[in-house]
Design an enzyme around this catalytic site. Structure first.
Site, short mmCIF file in Angstrom:
data_model
loop_
_atom_site.label_atom_id
_atom_site.label_comp_id
_atom_site.label_asym_id
_atom_site.label_seq_id
_atom_site.Cartn_x
_atom_site.Cartn_y
_atom_site.Cartn_z
N HIS A 149 -21.91 -22.11 -30.07
CA HIS A 149 -22.08 -23.56 -30.25
C HIS A 149 -22.20 -24.17 -28.86
O HIS A 149 -21.20 -24.34 -28.15
CB HIS A 149 -20.87 -24.16 -30.99
CG HIS A 149 -20.78 -23.71 -32.42
ND1 HIS A 149 -21.76 -23.99 -33.34
CD2 HIS A 149 -19.84 -22.99 -33.08
CE1 HIS A 149 -21.42 -23.47 -34.52
NE2 HIS A 149 -20.27 -22.85 -34.38
N GLU A 158 -23.43 -18.28 -34.78
CA GLU A 158 -23.45 -19.66 -35.27
C GLU A 158 -24.23 -20.56 -34.30
O GLU A 158 -23.83 -21.68 -34.00
CB GLU A 158 -22.01 -20.20 -35.44
CG GLU A 158 -21.15 -19.36 -36.35
CD GLU A 158 -19.75 -19.93 -36.58
OE1 GLU A 158 -19.49 -21.10 -36.22
OE2 GLU A 158 -18.91 -19.19 -37.13
N ASP A 161 -26.19 -23.09 -32.19
CA ASP A 161 -26.84 -24.40 -32.15
C ASP A 161 -26.66 -24.96 -30.75
O ASP A 161 -25.77 -24.52 -30.00
CB ASP A 161 -26.35 -25.38 -33.24
CG ASP A 161 -24.85 -25.45 -33.39
OD1 ASP A 161 -24.11 -25.21 -32.41
OD2 ASP A 161 -24.39 -25.77 -34.51
O1 G3I Z 1 -15.28 -29.82 -49.74
C1 G3I Z 1 -15.02 -31.17 -49.36
C2 G3I Z 1 -15.49 -32.09 -50.44
O2 G3I Z 1 -14.75 -31.84 -51.61
C3 G3I Z 1 -15.33 -33.52 -49.95
O3 G3I Z 1 -15.87 -34.37 -50.91
C4 G3I Z 1 -16.04 -33.74 -48.62
C5 G3I Z 1 -15.83 -35.14 -48.09
O4 G3I Z 1 -15.98 -35.18 -46.69
O5 G3I Z 1 -15.53 -32.84 -47.70
C6 G3I Z 1 -15.73 -31.49 -48.08
O6 G3I Z 1 -15.21 -30.65 -47.12
C7 G3I Z 1 -15.95 -30.53 -45.94
C8 G3I Z 1 -16.38 -29.07 -45.78
O7 G3I Z 1 -17.00 -28.89 -44.53
C9 G3I Z 1 -17.32 -28.61 -46.86
O8 G3I Z 1 -18.49 -29.35 -46.84
C10 G3I Z 1 -15.07 -30.95 -44.79
O9 G3I Z 1 -14.80 -32.34 -44.87
C11 G3I Z 1 -15.72 -30.62 -43.48
O10 G3I Z 1 -14.80 -30.83 -42.42
C12 G3I Z 1 -16.14 -29.17 -43.45
O11 G3I Z 1 -16.75 -28.90 -42.22
C13 G3I Z 1 -17.06 -27.55 -41.96
C14 G3I Z 1 -16.20 -27.04 -40.83
O12 G3I Z 1 -16.57 -25.70 -40.53
C15 G3I Z 1 -14.73 -27.05 -41.19
O13 G3I Z 1 -13.97 -26.60 -40.13
C16 G3I Z 1 -18.53 -27.48 -41.57
O14 G3I Z 1 -19.35 -27.82 -42.70
C17 G3I Z 1 -18.87 -26.06 -41.09
O15 G3I Z 1 -20.16 -26.07 -40.54
C18 G3I Z 1 -17.89 -25.64 -40.03
O16 G3I Z 1 -18.22 -24.32 -39.68
C19 G3I Z 1 -17.42 -23.74 -38.63
C20 G3I Z 1 -17.36 -22.27 -38.88
O17 G3I Z 1 -16.90 -21.99 -40.18
C21 G3I Z 1 -16.49 -21.58 -37.85
N1 G3I Z 1 -16.95 -21.89 -36.50
C22 G3I Z 1 -17.11 -23.30 -36.20
C23 G3I Z 1 -18.01 -23.98 -37.22
C24 G3I Z 1 -18.23 -25.42 -36.87
O18 G3I Z 1 -17.03 -26.15 -36.96
#
Ligand code: G3I
Length: 389
Positions: free
Chosen positions: A240, A270, A272
């Site tokens: 990242h 990952e 970007d």
């Molecule tokens: O599932 C809930 C949903 O029920 C709710 O309505 C919505 C409202 O905001 O949130 C949803 O959860 C979100 C989840 O992604 C699924 O979409 C969380 O808020 C959100 O914080 C979460 O973010 C993810 C993040 O990991 C969490 O730590 C990102 O999409 C995802 O790209 C990111 O990926 C991580 C890798 O797994 C590990 N390395 C870092 C990378 C970037 O942070």
């Protein structure tokens, strides 16, 4: 639908047919045969993308994501994480991740699995539980066994342990490190390996590329797992990055080789490259392209680098603006699914690697291409950047 305990990944013919009928014709950026095809021709295993089931009804998204020449591997962005897949103890919800696995199979793509032991996105029963060493060991073992068994022989690789390190290279405070100490590392790898001996088992983390103390911590983790005679096969550099702050090709090669020396394969898992200021100006757009290219070249340079995964391919669905407001536009395609100069530069470098020839001169455009005039004008800057890198 929530399923009690594990069930087989059953794919009926009617389901596959329905998937195909929903899927629009595959699209490839015009300048490219597709990043995955180019990557394979350059001798690597895959160029992949993270994919999110929430976006499955977006037809332009699917037109690119479903093209196995563009992306030859899928990683579920969130649907295999503990809170998603075992939200309550003993209650598993495989549907979303199964649909990613099914789509990969339908499209002829590889499937990379993410993730098992991670301090983040834990369900409340794990995060807030009152644990002893024995009870947490049992619940972690049961989780890994159930999930890995469910996807047995489907995953090219598993990110077994994700982000166990603090920036200073020591173990970060988590329910796992606090209750189990460092033993949760070999435990996780042993249990995953027993459940699916065919999957490559990875340690995956961010900032290893930019923070020497953290890279040293990751090397210690690998050695600790090996000393415990647990299986570990790969190191995932999340990659990242930020425009203008991306480590250069030489540094990324040197870093990978430290892990190769321990017997591991490597991957940028990952990738970007986020802009620091939006909208990005022409200089930043060109720099983003050279930053991407440096990472791709660093993989090409290391025989044991097996491939690259981008963490979403379109700015429309990138995680970055949610987590870092003001930063973004980090992907290879813009939010309208147009390939950006970074895409063109990466495709060109991969094409050159496949043929062994230097990248071709920039295409002459009279306007109207999908990359657009900006991409055409920036191309010489990008290509020049490749040779001074
Ligand atoms: O599932 C809930 C949903 O029920 C709710 O309505 C919505 C409202 O905001 O949130 C949803 O959860 C979100 C989840 O992604 C699924 O979409 C969380 O808020 C959100 O914080 C979460 O973010 C993810 C993040 O990991 C969490 O730590 C990102 O999409 C995802 O790209 C990111 O990926 C991580 C890798 O797994 C590990 N390395 C870092 C990378 C970037 O942070």
């Amino acid at each position: 639908m929530l399923l009690l305990l594990t069930s087989g990944l059953l794919v009926s013919a009617s389901t596959l047919l329905a998937e195909r009928q929903q899927t629009p014709p595959a699209a490839v950026a015009p300048e490219s045969q597709g990043l995955h095809r180019l990557m394979v021709n350059a001798g690597k295993l895959y160029f992949g993308t993270a994919i999110e089931t929430n976006n499955f009804n977006d037809r332009p998204y699917r037109a690119i994501a479903d093209n196995p020449d563009e992306f030859g591997m899928y990683v579920p962005e969130n649907s295999q994480k503990w809170e998603a897949i075992q939200p309550r103890q003993g209650v598993f919800s495989f549907d979303a991740a199964d649909s990613v696995a099914r789509l990969a199979k339908t499209n002829g793509q590889l499937f990379r699995c993410h993730t098992l032991t991670w301090h983040s996105q834990l369900p409340p029963f794990v995060q807030n539980g009152t644990w002893t060493r024995a009870t947490l060991t049992a619940v972690l073992t049961a989780h890994i066994t159930s999930v890995v068994t469910h996807y047995k022989s489907l995953c090219y690789a598993w990110d077994v342990v994700n982000e166990a390190l603090a920036e200073n290279g020591t173990l970060r405070a988590s329910v796992f490190s606090q209750i189990l100490g460092p033993s949760f590392l070999p435990l996780s790898f042993s249990v995953a390996g027993a459940a699916d001996p065919s999957a490559k088992l990875y340690y995956n983390d961010f900032n290893l590329e930019t923070t020497p103390a953290k890279a040293a911590g990751a090397l210690r983790i690998v050695q600790q797992i090996q000393a415990a005679a647990a299986p570990i096969h790969g190191i995932g550099f999340q990659a990242h990055f930020r425009v203008g702050q991306t480590p250069n090709r030489t540094a990324l090669v040197t870093l990978q080789n430290r892990f190769v020396a321990l017997g591991l394969e490597t991957s940028f898992t990952e990738l970007d490259v986020a802009h620091l200021t939006l909208p990005a100006n022409a200089t930043a757009v060109a720099r983003q392209a050279t930053d991407y290219v440096g990472v791709v070249q660093a993989c090409l340079d290391v025989p044991r680098c097996v491939g690259i995964v981008v963490w979403q391919f379109t700015d429309k669905y990138s995680w970055i603006p949610n987590t870092f407001p003001g930063l973004g536009d980090a992907c290879l395609f813009d939010r309208d699914f147009k390939p950006k100069p970074a895409y063109t530069a990466v495709a060109s470098v991969l094409a050159a690697a496949a043929t062994g020839r230097p990248p071709p001169p920039p295409p002459q455009r009279s306007g109207g291409s999908r990359v657009g005039m900006l991409g055409g004008l920036l191309w010489p800057v990008v290509v020049a950047g490749l040779f001074v890198w």
